[in-house]
Scaffold this active site. Sequence first.
Site, PDB file in Angstrom:
ATOM      1  N   HIS A  14     133.017   6.985 -41.784  1.00  0.00           N
ATOM      2  CA  HIS A  14     133.778   6.714 -43.023  1.00  0.00           C
ATOM      3  C   HIS A  14     134.848   5.676 -42.691  1.00  0.00           C
ATOM      4  O   HIS A  14     135.849   5.994 -42.054  1.00  0.00           O
ATOM      5  CB  HIS A  14     134.436   8.000 -43.535  1.00  0.00           C
ATOM      6  CG  HIS A  14     135.157   7.820 -44.840  1.00  0.00           C
ATOM      7  ND1 HIS A  14     134.985   8.680 -45.909  1.00  0.00           N
ATOM      8  CD2 HIS A  14     136.069   6.896 -45.264  1.00  0.00           C
ATOM      9  CE1 HIS A  14     135.740   8.289 -46.914  1.00  0.00           C
ATOM     10  NE2 HIS A  14     136.423   7.206 -46.546  1.00  0.00           N
ATOM     11  N   HIS A  16     137.011   1.968 -44.089  1.00  0.00           N
ATOM     12  CA  HIS A  16     137.340   0.913 -45.062  1.00  0.00           C
ATOM     13  C   HIS A  16     137.606  -0.377 -44.295  1.00  0.00           C
ATOM     14  O   HIS A  16     138.548  -0.444 -43.505  1.00  0.00           O
ATOM     15  CB  HIS A  16     138.600   1.287 -45.857  1.00  0.00           C
ATOM     16  CG  HIS A  16     138.407   2.521 -46.686  1.00  0.00           C
ATOM     17  ND1 HIS A  16     137.985   2.484 -47.988  1.00  0.00           N
ATOM     18  CD2 HIS A  16     138.562   3.836 -46.380  1.00  0.00           C
ATOM     19  CE1 HIS A  16     137.887   3.717 -48.464  1.00  0.00           C
ATOM     20  NE2 HIS A  16     138.232   4.558 -47.504  1.00  0.00           N
ATOM     21  N   LYS A 100     128.227   6.441 -52.360  1.00  0.00           N
ATOM     22  CA  LYS A 100     129.536   7.100 -52.385  1.00  0.00           C
ATOM     23  C   LYS A 100     129.899   7.523 -53.808  1.00  0.00           C
ATOM     24  O   LYS A 100     129.856   6.714 -54.730  1.00  0.00           O
ATOM     25  CB  LYS A 100     130.596   6.134 -51.841  1.00  0.00           C
ATOM     26  CG  LYS A 100     132.029   6.674 -51.845  1.00  0.00           C
ATOM     27  CD  LYS A 100     132.240   7.763 -50.816  1.00  0.00           C
ATOM     28  CE  LYS A 100     133.584   8.461 -50.939  1.00  0.00           C
ATOM     29  NZ  LYS A 100     134.684   7.772 -50.299  1.00  0.00           N
ATOM     30  N   HIS A 137     133.824  11.974 -52.307  1.00  0.00           N
ATOM     31  CA  HIS A 137     135.279  12.165 -52.288  1.00  0.00           C
ATOM     32  C   HIS A 137     135.537  13.424 -53.111  1.00  0.00           C
ATOM     33  O   HIS A 137     135.468  13.404 -54.337  1.00  0.00           O
ATOM     34  CB  HIS A 137     136.007  10.957 -52.886  1.00  0.00           C
ATOM     35  CG  HIS A 137     137.495  11.103 -52.826  1.00  0.00           C
ATOM     36  ND1 HIS A 137     138.305  10.346 -52.001  1.00  0.00           N
ATOM     37  CD2 HIS A 137     138.344  11.956 -53.465  1.00  0.00           C
ATOM     38  CE1 HIS A 137     139.562  10.718 -52.135  1.00  0.00           C
ATOM     39  NE2 HIS A 137     139.617  11.688 -53.028  1.00  0.00           N
ATOM     40  N   HIS A 175     136.138  13.361 -45.534  1.00  0.00           N
ATOM     41  CA  HIS A 175     137.536  13.658 -45.171  1.00  0.00           C
ATOM     42  C   HIS A 175     138.030  14.999 -45.686  1.00  0.00           C
ATOM     43  O   HIS A 175     138.970  15.067 -46.471  1.00  0.00           O
ATOM     44  CB  HIS A 175     138.482  12.532 -45.603  1.00  0.00           C
ATOM     45  CG  HIS A 175     138.248  11.981 -46.985  1.00  0.00           C
ATOM     46  ND1 HIS A 175     138.123  12.766 -48.095  1.00  0.00           N
ATOM     47  CD2 HIS A 175     138.121  10.706 -47.420  1.00  0.00           C
ATOM     48  CE1 HIS A 175     137.939  11.989 -49.150  1.00  0.00           C
ATOM     49  NE2 HIS A 175     137.927  10.743 -48.760  1.00  0.00           N
ATOM     50  N   ASP A 248     138.199   7.294 -41.917  1.00  0.00           N
ATOM     51  CA  ASP A 248     138.855   6.902 -43.176  1.00  0.00           C
ATOM     52  C   ASP A 248     140.003   5.944 -42.877  1.00  0.00           C
ATOM     53  O   ASP A 248     141.008   5.939 -43.592  1.00  0.00           O
ATOM     54  CB  ASP A 248     139.347   8.115 -43.967  1.00  0.00           C
ATOM     55  CG  ASP A 248     139.615   7.770 -45.433  1.00  0.00           C
ATOM     56  OD1 ASP A 248     139.195   6.692 -45.878  1.00  0.00           O
ATOM     57  OD2 ASP A 248     140.250   8.587 -46.119  1.00  0.00           O
ATOM     58  N   ALA A 264     147.695   4.704 -50.886  1.00  0.00           N
ATOM     59  CA  ALA A 264     147.273   5.808 -50.010  1.00  0.00           C
ATOM     60  C   ALA A 264     146.385   5.257 -48.901  1.00  0.00           C
ATOM     61  O   ALA A 264     145.474   4.474 -49.170  1.00  0.00           O
ATOM     62  CB  ALA A 264     146.495   6.831 -50.827  1.00  0.00           C
TER      63      ALA A 264
HETATM   64  O1  DOR Z   1     143.946   7.442 -48.354  1.00  0.00           O
HETATM   65  C1  DOR Z   1     142.952   6.931 -48.832  1.00  0.00           C
HETATM   66  N1  DOR Z   1     142.788   5.584 -48.831  1.00  0.00           N
HETATM   67  N2  DOR Z   1     142.030   7.707 -49.370  1.00  0.00           N
HETATM   68  C2  DOR Z   1     140.982   7.213 -50.046  1.00  0.00           C
HETATM   69  O2  DOR Z   1     140.189   7.980 -50.547  1.00  0.00           O
HETATM   70  C3  DOR Z   1     140.838   5.750 -50.240  1.00  0.00           C
HETATM   71  C4  DOR Z   1     141.545   5.013 -49.189  1.00  0.00           C
HETATM   72  C5  DOR Z   1     141.696   3.546 -49.524  1.00  0.00           C
HETATM   73  O3  DOR Z   1     140.706   2.916 -49.920  1.00  0.00           O
HETATM   74  O4  DOR Z   1     142.796   3.021 -49.377  1.00  0.00           O
HETATM   75 ZN    ZN Z   2     138.052   6.608 -47.624  1.00  0.00          ZN
END
Ligand code: DOR
Ligand code: ZN
Length: 346
Positions: A14, A16, A100, A137, A175, A248, A264
């Site tokens: 997972h 980004h 997703k 999620h 997560h 994550d 976040a």
């Molecule tokens: O903390 C997070 N950041 N949780 C998520 O589900 C998405 C992620 C983000 O893409 O920044």
């Molecule tokens: Zn994520």
Amino acid sequence: MTQRLTIRRPDDWHLHLRDGAMLAAVAPESARHFARAIIMPNLVPPVVTGAQAAAYRDRILSALPDGADFTPLMTLYLTEETDADDLAAAHASGLITAVKLYPAGATTNSASGVTDFDKVRPVLERMAEIGCPLCVHGEVTDPAVDIFDREAVFIDRVLDPIRSKTPGLRVVMEHITTKQGADYARSGGPDLGATITTHHLVINRNHILVGGIKPHYYCLPVAKREEHRKALVAAATSGDASFFLGTDSAPHTDPAKLQPCGCAGCFTAPNTLSILAEVFDREGALDQLEAFASLNGPAFYRLPANEARLTLTKGDPVQYPPQLETDDGPVTLFDPGYALHWAIQD
Ligand code: DOR
Ligand code: ZN
């Protein structure tokens, strides 16, 4: 005496990577230690078609340093308009590994996610048929539900009904942050898995809120009480095949985090393995690190484990630069709040 630990090269189930300047800065950080990663599709606009996934994969590959041994495993962002034929073709060709599901409004760039889960039922049935896993999620967005309860309520209201109505659908609870999540994943049989992030093994909600608010510890799902963190550590270090690493790692620039309404996400790609080794070492469970980081994930995704090996050595505290500079601005690394003694041999 130096302690050494050699494990199969880990994967990140997972991740980004973003796009543009941020992608260019963070992709090499993951490629340094990880062989493969499931790439989250929550770009703006999101990656919803096979053609978009192919183009994004090419941008990721161009961002990697020469000679990097890193395979991005692409995903599609499920919407109420997803074309099941396009999805099935992308899966059959090996272009995508999973899909997703974001409940609309649950997190960063989730506005195009799902509001009415019945509307995606035909797509989920097709995924069950072709064996394409669904990464979820797992938080409800009902404003009446307290944010600390949203994962547990999602399991009862959404996830369990989806799974019983769609036999054969392979699901990854992404997560997980609660004891309820770990218990549900553990009892779900071979078609259910769960990723656990690095940061949720380290922080509880006090870390975010006590002694001043800590924006760099704010992520979604938000960290819960200490008893839940302990349940996650127990799950990750148990060796149970239901649980595998999904960092994550979610970079945002400092200006985007340090706002009255900050983003976040915790950025853990560079120091994840040192942190995990520290957590597993403290639990006396270093012998389970390979299962969590390198074996259970491929087994769930029905892929071979990596043949290459990675060695960690224990010694004096390892320093990581507190920030990664990017052309979009600085990104602060997740700080576990304690010294890290495990260095990764590149
Ligand atoms: O903390 C997070 N950041 N949780 C998520 O589900 C998405 C992620 C983000 O893409 O920044
Ligand atoms: Zn994520």
